[in-house]
Motif scaffolding. Structure first.
Motif, PDB file in Angstrom:
ATOM      1  N   GLU A   1       0.824  -1.214   0.000  1.00 44.40           N
ATOM      2  CA  GLU A   1       0.000   0.000   0.000  1.00 44.40           C
ATOM      3  C   GLU A   1       0.853   1.257   0.000  1.00 44.40           C
ATOM      4  O   GLU A   1       0.607   2.190  -0.781  1.00 44.40           O
ATOM      5  N   LEU A   2       1.858   1.315   0.862  1.00 40.81           N
ATOM      6  CA  LEU A   2       2.648   2.537   0.969  1.00 40.81           C
ATOM      7  C   LEU A   2       3.512   2.747  -0.265  1.00 40.81           C
ATOM      8  O   LEU A   2       3.635   3.878  -0.760  1.00 40.81           O
ATOM      9  N   ALA A   3       4.107   1.674  -0.791  1.00 47.78           N
ATOM     10  CA  ALA A   3       4.949   1.813  -1.986  1.00 47.78           C
ATOM     11  C   ALA A   3       4.146   2.367  -3.151  1.00 47.78           C
ATOM     12  O   ALA A   3       4.624   3.235  -3.898  1.00 47.78           O
ATOM     13  N   GLY A   4       2.907   1.890  -3.297  1.00 51.03           N
ATOM     14  CA  GLY A   4       2.061   2.410  -4.364  1.00 51.03           C
ATOM     15  C   GLY A   4       1.673   3.860  -4.140  1.00 51.03           C
ATOM     16  O   GLY A   4       1.649   4.665  -5.080  1.00 51.03           O
ATOM     17  N   ALA A   5       1.396   4.208  -2.887  1.00 50.38           N
ATOM     18  CA  ALA A   5       0.933   5.561  -2.577  1.00 50.38           C
ATOM     19  C   ALA A   5       2.015   6.615  -2.777  1.00 50.38           C
ATOM     20  O   ALA A   5       1.723   7.738  -3.182  1.00 50.38           O
ATOM     21  N   VAL A   6       3.280   6.258  -2.511  1.00 45.51           N
ATOM     22  CA  VAL A   6       4.347   7.264  -2.573  1.00 45.51           C
ATOM     23  C   VAL A   6       5.193   7.146  -3.838  1.00 45.51           C
ATOM     24  O   VAL A   6       6.130   7.920  -4.030  1.00 45.51           O
ATOM     25  N   GLY A   7       4.868   6.199  -4.707  1.00 48.15           N
ATOM     26  CA  GLY A   7       5.651   6.045  -5.935  1.00 48.15           C
ATOM     27  C   GLY A   7       7.059   5.549  -5.678  1.00 48.15           C
ATOM     28  O   GLY A   7       8.023   6.067  -6.269  1.00 48.15           O
ATOM     29  N   ALA A   8       7.194   4.544  -4.835  1.00 46.66           N
ATOM     30  CA  ALA A   8       8.520   4.009  -4.491  1.00 46.66           C
ATOM     31  C   ALA A   8       9.208   3.411  -5.707  1.00 46.66           C
ATOM     32  O   ALA A   8       8.560   2.835  -6.590  1.00 46.66           O
ATOM     33  N   GLN A   9      10.533   3.537  -5.731  1.00 49.90           N
ATOM     34  CA  GLN A   9      11.341   2.949  -6.795  1.00 49.90           C
ATOM     35  C   GLN A   9      12.308   1.888  -6.282  1.00 49.90           C
ATOM     36  O   GLN A   9      12.916   1.175  -7.081  1.00 49.90           O
ATOM     37  N   ALA A  10      12.456   1.795  -4.972  1.00 51.90           N
ATOM     38  CA  ALA A  10      13.345   0.802  -4.377  1.00 51.90           C
ATOM     39  C   ALA A  10      12.972   0.633  -2.913  1.00 51.90           C
ATOM     40  O   ALA A  10      12.301   1.484  -2.326  1.00 51.90           O
ATOM     41  N   VAL A  11      13.435  -0.477  -2.322  1.00 49.79           N
ATOM     42  CA  VAL A  11      13.146  -0.796  -0.930  1.00 49.79           C
ATOM     43  C   VAL A  11      14.459  -1.064  -0.201  1.00 49.79           C
ATOM     44  O   VAL A  11      15.359  -1.706  -0.739  1.00 49.79           O
TER      45      VAL A  11
END
Length: 399
Positions: free
Chosen positions: A65-75
């Motif tokens: 959910e958070l990766a999609g919401a903030v436009g993440a490119q890496a973890v």
């Protein structure tokens, strides 16, 4: 992203313990932007961010959910080792590369599963072996390269930390929790992989650990050299550095590194391109204070900052980082093999550890694409040496 030079938007998973050090780094480092933090305890994550002056960073309990919401490119995965596998798998199937704290997973079987998931998704999984990133270690490696054929590499590690908590109750505490740093460093220095190990563990009578806090392990490396590790976590007095004290001997001389200061070396006269400085007859001495030293070049980040810098560079260039999961599995296999040798009193071969782990991984794998990859490996050792991250998928993500 449309601008490949823009900061990489990173979501960190795990905000406790070591997580705070990573939060500080991600909040300060060039080339990255801390886009969000995932933790099972969101208030603890918010408190950690607030303490670091990063109170505006979004927090959540779900990576998806958070990766999609903030436009993440890496973890960046800084969870406990038992959570490394599920977090890395979730990130890869979101199309995200991962920089994960060591160890890759609690077992070699789990690490092989992660290598298979990385292959199946085409994503980069890099394990942060942060102790590879010391400038003086790089210089020690350069000194070692002048020694010709290598016979013996040794590491002595003597510390006396009173951790309290889970470490003082662990089995095989030194081998499992700390020795992987030295084992991985040995592979880095020699440019060789392990063949076999004989190991003995014991617990000194004055030890405050429940499990064995001292060990000696003798590894045969491919090419015939030996790596000998001796360590204790209940060794008060004259302690070594956290990197240990290292010595390497080859046909052309010897180099030594105390794990902190600049390394020193003494070469057989005429065997290396160094000037005789008036040392012992028949030998030429040198140290990293000489102009051709890597340390003199300086400027490269160290420890976890070094791991992050390599990760970001490889995302942009498609290079394969030194801690890529296929490469890193062998460092974890050294730990598992050493423990098995200690338990059985027998020499243990790395190929046998990998074979057992491969069968275990294949039997329990729940991800169909990863199971297919594992089933395609006739030999896990050959698969690890042959396969790996191509760089293509991540290059597409970063534009």
């Amino acid at each position: 992203m449309t601008d490949p030079t823009a900061p990489v938007r990173v979501v960190q998973v795990g905000a406790g313990g070591m997580g705070r050090a990573w939060l500080r780094l991600l909040g300060e480092a060039a080339g990255v932007e801390l886009a969000g933090v995932v933790d099972l305890n969101p208030q603890a994550a918010r408190d950690a961010l607030a303490d670091l002056g990063l109170g505006g960073v979004p927090v959540g309990t779900s990576l998806t959910e958070l990766a999609g919401a903030v436009g993440a490119q890496a973890v960046v995965n800084v969870t406990v080792p038992a959570a490394h596998h599920p977090v890395n798998v979730e990130a890869h199937f979101l199309g995200l590369p991962v920089l994960c704290e060591k160890p890759a997973a609690p077992t070699v079987a789990d690490a092989l599963s992660l290598a298979a998931v990385a292959e199946a998704t085409g994503q980069l999984l890099m394990i942060s072996q942060s102790r590879r990133y010391f400038r003086t270690l790089a210089d020690f490696k350069r000194q070692a390269a002048r020694l010709g054929e290598i016979g013996l590499l040794t590491c002595d590690f003597f510390k006396a930390p009173h951790f309290g908590g889970f470490r003082e109750e662990m089995e095989h505490v030194l081998l499992v929790d700390m020795a992987i740093h030295a084992f991985d460093t040995a592979r880095y220095l020699l440019g060789r992989n392990p063949v076999s190990v004989y190991c003995e563990e014991f617990n000194p009578g004055w030890s405050w650990y429940a499990g064995d806090a001292a060990a000696t392990a003798v590894f045969e490396m491919d090419g015939g050299s030996r790596f000998v590790y001796t360590g204790s976590w209940c060794a008060d007095g004259l302690e070594t550095s956290w990197n240990g004290s290292w010595r390497i001997n080859g046909a052309n001389g010897t180099a030594a590194w105390d794990g902190a200061a600049a390394p020193v070396a003494e070469h057989v006269a005429g065997a290396a391109s160094v000037a005789d400085d008036g040392g012992r007859p028949g030998f030429a001495s040198c140290s990293s204070s000489q102009p051709d030293s890597l340390v003199a070049e300086g400027g490269t980040p160290e420890e976890i900052a070094g791991a992050l810098a390599e990760f970001v560079r490889c995302l942009r260039t498609g290079e394969v980082p030194s801690g890529e999961i296929h490469e890193n599995v062998l460092s974890l296999a050294m730990v598992e093999a050493a423990v098995k040798s200690s338990q059985t009193g027998q020499k243990v071969f790395i190929r046998d550890v990998l074979g057992d782990a491969h069968r275990q991984a294949l039997a329990v794998e729940q991800v169909p694409a990863a199971k297919e990859v594992l089933a395609s490996w006739a030999s896990p050792l050959e698969a690890l040496e042959r396969a790996g991250y191509s760089g293509q998928a991540v290059s597409k993500v970063l534009g």
